[in-house]
Scaffold this motif. Sequence first.
Motif, mmCIF file in Angstrom:
data_model
loop_
_atom_site.group_PDB
_atom_site.id
_atom_site.type_symbol
_atom_site.label_atom_id
_atom_site.label_comp_id
_atom_site.label_asym_id
_atom_site.label_seq_id
_atom_site.Cartn_x
_atom_site.Cartn_y
_atom_site.Cartn_z
ATOM 1 N N VAL A 144 -1.226 0.067 -36.657
ATOM 2 C CA VAL A 144 -0.682 -0.575 -35.460
ATOM 3 C C VAL A 144 -0.406 -2.057 -35.703
ATOM 4 O O VAL A 144 0.645 -2.591 -35.339
ATOM 5 C CB VAL A 144 -1.649 -0.403 -34.263
ATOM 6 C CG1 VAL A 144 -1.225 -1.285 -33.099
ATOM 7 C CG2 VAL A 144 -1.694 1.049 -33.834
ATOM 8 N N THR A 145 -1.335 -2.733 -36.362
ATOM 9 C CA THR A 145 -1.158 -4.170 -36.580
ATOM 10 C C THR A 145 0.028 -4.445 -37.493
ATOM 11 O O THR A 145 0.872 -5.298 -37.204
ATOM 12 C CB THR A 145 -2.434 -4.780 -37.199
ATOM 13 O OG1 THR A 145 -3.539 -4.408 -36.378
ATOM 14 C CG2 THR A 145 -2.351 -6.284 -37.249
ATOM 15 N N GLY A 190 2.504 -2.380 -38.073
ATOM 16 C CA GLY A 190 3.693 -1.920 -37.344
ATOM 17 C C GLY A 190 4.191 -2.976 -36.372
ATOM 18 O O GLY A 190 5.388 -3.279 -36.310
ATOM 19 N N ARG A 191 3.272 -3.568 -35.642
ATOM 20 C CA ARG A 191 3.658 -4.602 -34.684
ATOM 21 C C ARG A 191 4.242 -5.816 -35.399
ATOM 22 O O ARG A 191 5.202 -6.416 -34.932
ATOM 23 C CB ARG A 191 2.431 -5.050 -33.869
ATOM 24 C CG ARG A 191 1.907 -3.982 -32.929
ATOM 25 C CD ARG A 191 2.695 -3.922 -31.665
ATOM 26 N NE ARG A 191 2.533 -5.158 -30.892
ATOM 27 C CZ ARG A 191 3.113 -5.354 -29.712
ATOM 28 N NH1 ARG A 191 3.857 -4.413 -29.177
ATOM 29 N NH2 ARG A 191 2.932 -6.477 -29.063
ATOM 30 N N GLY A 192 3.643 -6.131 -36.537
ATOM 31 C CA GLY A 192 4.134 -7.272 -37.302
ATOM 32 C C GLY A 192 5.569 -7.035 -37.754
ATOM 33 O O GLY A 192 6.436 -7.896 -37.597
ATOM 34 N N TYR A 235 -5.962 1.011 -36.697
ATOM 35 C CA TYR A 235 -5.818 -0.419 -36.426
ATOM 36 C C TYR A 235 -4.843 -1.054 -37.417
ATOM 37 O O TYR A 235 -3.963 -1.829 -37.045
ATOM 38 C CB TYR A 235 -7.178 -1.107 -36.498
ATOM 39 C CG TYR A 235 -7.116 -2.594 -36.280
ATOM 40 C CD1 TYR A 235 -6.741 -3.104 -35.040
ATOM 41 C CD2 TYR A 235 -7.419 -3.484 -37.305
ATOM 42 C CE1 TYR A 235 -6.661 -4.465 -34.822
ATOM 43 C CE2 TYR A 235 -7.340 -4.854 -37.092
ATOM 44 C CZ TYR A 235 -6.964 -5.338 -35.853
ATOM 45 O OH TYR A 235 -6.884 -6.691 -35.653
ATOM 46 N N GLN A 265 -4.593 -15.030 -27.312
ATOM 47 C CA GLN A 265 -4.588 -13.566 -27.406
ATOM 48 C C GLN A 265 -5.107 -12.940 -26.122
ATOM 49 O O GLN A 265 -5.084 -11.727 -25.965
ATOM 50 C CB GLN A 265 -5.502 -13.111 -28.555
ATOM 51 C CG GLN A 265 -5.178 -13.726 -29.896
ATOM 52 C CD GLN A 265 -4.058 -12.986 -30.554
ATOM 53 O OE1 GLN A 265 -4.035 -11.764 -30.556
ATOM 54 N NE2 GLN A 265 -3.107 -13.717 -31.092
ATOM 55 N N ALA A 268 7.724 -4.909 -36.442
ATOM 56 C CA ALA A 268 8.593 -4.817 -35.278
ATOM 57 C C ALA A 268 8.989 -6.214 -34.808
ATOM 58 O O ALA A 268 10.102 -6.436 -34.331
ATOM 59 C CB ALA A 268 7.874 -4.081 -34.146
ATOM 60 N N ARG A 269 8.080 -7.165 -34.966
ATOM 61 C CA ARG A 269 8.412 -8.522 -34.543
ATOM 62 C C ARG A 269 9.331 -9.187 -35.573
ATOM 63 O O ARG A 269 10.162 -10.005 -35.244
ATOM 64 C CB ARG A 269 7.115 -9.330 -34.398
ATOM 65 C CG ARG A 269 7.149 -10.256 -33.211
ATOM 66 C CD ARG A 269 5.798 -10.924 -32.985
ATOM 67 N NE ARG A 269 4.734 -9.964 -32.737
ATOM 68 C CZ ARG A 269 3.454 -10.205 -33.049
ATOM 69 N NH1 ARG A 269 3.106 -11.325 -33.644
ATOM 70 N NH2 ARG A 269 2.523 -9.313 -32.763
ATOM 71 N N ILE A 288 -6.791 -2.437 -30.955
ATOM 72 C CA ILE A 288 -5.511 -1.707 -30.943
ATOM 73 C C ILE A 288 -4.894 -1.816 -29.552
ATOM 74 O O ILE A 288 -3.726 -2.143 -29.389
ATOM 75 C CB ILE A 288 -5.710 -0.213 -31.304
ATOM 76 C CG1 ILE A 288 -6.265 -0.090 -32.727
ATOM 77 C CG2 ILE A 288 -4.387 0.538 -31.192
ATOM 78 C CD1 ILE A 288 -6.671 1.330 -33.096
ATOM 79 N N HIS A 313 -2.958 -4.945 -28.443
ATOM 80 C CA HIS A 313 -1.569 -5.111 -28.861
ATOM 81 C C HIS A 313 -0.587 -4.671 -27.781
ATOM 82 O O HIS A 313 0.551 -5.114 -27.746
ATOM 83 C CB HIS A 313 -1.289 -4.272 -30.118
ATOM 84 C CG HIS A 313 -1.764 -4.933 -31.376
ATOM 85 N ND1 HIS A 313 -1.271 -6.133 -31.804
ATOM 86 C CD2 HIS A 313 -2.687 -4.557 -32.291
ATOM 87 C CE1 HIS A 313 -1.854 -6.477 -32.933
ATOM 88 N NE2 HIS A 313 -2.728 -5.541 -33.245
ATOM 89 N N PHE A 314 -1.028 -3.772 -26.910
ATOM 90 C CA PHE A 314 -0.095 -3.187 -25.945
ATOM 91 C C PHE A 314 -0.378 -3.603 -24.506
ATOM 92 O O PHE A 314 0.159 -3.018 -23.580
ATOM 93 C CB PHE A 314 -0.141 -1.651 -26.027
ATOM 94 C CG PHE A 314 0.112 -1.121 -27.405
ATOM 95 C CD1 PHE A 314 1.410 -1.072 -27.901
ATOM 96 C CD2 PHE A 314 -0.937 -0.683 -28.201
ATOM 97 C CE1 PHE A 314 1.651 -0.586 -29.178
ATOM 98 C CE2 PHE A 314 -0.700 -0.199 -29.477
ATOM 99 C CZ PHE A 314 0.600 -0.153 -29.972
#
Lengths: 250, 278
Positions: free
Chosen positions: B260-261, B263-265, B257, A88, B267-268, B208, B211-212
Motif C-alpha cells: 500500500v505504501t 503503491g500510494r507513492g 503495508y 499525517q 500513484a502520487r 494502512i 493512507h485512505f
Amino acid sequence: MNEPVVEFRNVFFSYGPWSVLEDVNVSIERGDMTSIVGPNGGGKTTLLKLVLGLLTPTQGSVKLFGGDPVLQRARAGYVPQHWNFDMQFPVRVIDVVLMGRLNGNRWLLPYRSADKAAAENALEEMRLSDLRKRSFSALSGGQRQRVLIARALAGDPEILLLDEPTANVDAVAEEELHELLHELNERMTIVMVTHDLRFVHKCVSRVICVNRHVAIHPTGEVTHETIASIYAGEMRLIRHDHVCAPGEQH
Amino acid sequence: MQLFHFSFMVGLLASVSCGIVGSYVVARRITYIAGGIAHCVLGGIGAARYMQVVHHWDRFDPLYGALIAGLLAAMIIGVVSLRAKEREDTAISAIWSVGMATGILFIWGTPGYSADLQSYLFGSILTVGRSDMMLTGLLGVIVVVCALAFYQQFVAVCFDEEFSRVRNVRTNFYYLVLLALTALTVVLLLRVVGIVLVIALLTLPSAIAGHFSRTLWQMMGLAILFCAILTASGVALSIRTDLPAGATIVVLSGAAYLVVTVGRGLARYWPRRKGVRA
C-alpha cells in the motif's frame, strides 16, 4: 467595567534555573490590539502561555478578566503556531474548528447543533466554508492559520491570543490575515506575538517589547532605537538584522 | 473444526479493539510506548505463572498477571511522560527491558516445563478456547465503549494537547486513559500474535488505513476491516501450511503495508510526471 482584560503584576518566570521573564508589569485594556515583539527566546510565547494559565508564574500574579487564568481561559481564543502540527494526522477542517467548542464540563459529547452552527459561522467569517471537508494537512500555511483562528472564534472568545500568525505564510495570505484581524478587533481584544514590524506599525495600537524584561510603547513611539535596544543581543550576532526598523522593507 | 471456529472469533473480536486503539496509537505517535507496555507484560505473565505453580494460586491465570503488569506499565510511562517529557524514552526502554527480565527470572524460578511461555511470546490463536473468547470479548467491550464515548476528547487531545487544555479538557486524564486502553488492547492481542509481535498488529492495519482516511473514525473503521481480513487470512493460511499463526499474520500485515505504501507513492508520482509532460 474598566478593569484590564489582562494584568501582569511583578511577574517572574523561569524554566528551572533559566530565567525567562523578570519583573513584568503589563496590562491590556478591552478592545486593544496589542502586539508582542522581541528576539527569539526572549519570552514572547511564555507571556501568552502565562495569560492562558498553561504556565504558572514563579513569582507575582497574572490575571485574566480580573481572575485566575485557569478559571477564565474559556473566554479566550488561543491560536498557536500553525506549523507545529503533525501533518499525517487524519482530521478535516470542520473537525478542527469544532474543537473550539470543547468544554471541560461536558463529558460525553457528540457536538450539538449549536456547536455546529458556531463552527460554520466561524468558518464563514474566515472565508473557509468551501474547504470545510478538506483534510487539514492538505491546506496551505495561510489557510491553516485561518482554520486555527476559526477554531478559536468558534468558542466565542472575548480576547484572541495569536502566536506568530504571519510567520511561514505567503505575502498575499499575510495581507488577508491583517485585514481579518483588523475586522475582528472591532469586537474583541487582540494580542499577538509577531516578528512582523510592518504590520505593527500599520495596525497595532500598542507594542509590548519582550526580552526578559518588558517595555511598553504606543506604536508611534516605536523608533529604530527602541527596536535596537530590545534586539541588542541578536543584532550584535547578525549585523544586518536591523531590517526590523519601521518603514524599511523586509 | 470447533477449535478453529474459536480462532476466527477471537481474531475478529480482537480486530475491533485493535483497529480503534491502534488508530489512536498511530495518530498520536505512541507506538513505542505500546511496544514498551507489550514487552513489560511478560513480567506479569511470569509472576502469575510462578504464583500458580509454586503457591497454588490456581485461579490466577497468566493473563490476569499480564493485565496488571500492562496497566502498571501504562501508568508509569504516562506519569513520566507528563511530568518529565525529556526522560520519556529512557523510562520506556527501562520498563520494556526490566519487565521482560522480571518475567524471565520468574519463569526460571518456576519448576516444570514452561511450554506455554512460547505461546505468550509468539501467540497461540489456533489453540484458544471458549474462555479466551469470553475474556477477549469482555476486554473488547470495555475498550470500545471507552474509546468511542470519549472520541471527541481523544481526537482533540491527540491533535492539539495545549489547545484542549485551554478549553479546560482534562488532557492528562485522557492521555492516561488512552494508555490504559492501549494496555488492555495489548493483553487482548496476546493470544492472537503474542508479546513480541503485538506492536505489528496494533500499528500496521491502522497505518494502512491512515493512507485512505481523512478522519480518525474512517481510519478506525478501515483499520478494523484490515485487521480482521489480515488475521482471518493469516489463520487460514497457517492452518493450511502448518506455519505458526502469529508470525504468518504479522508477515502478511507487513507485506500489505509495504504494497500500500509503495503503491500510494507511485500513484502520487505518476500523475505528476504526466502533468509535467502535458
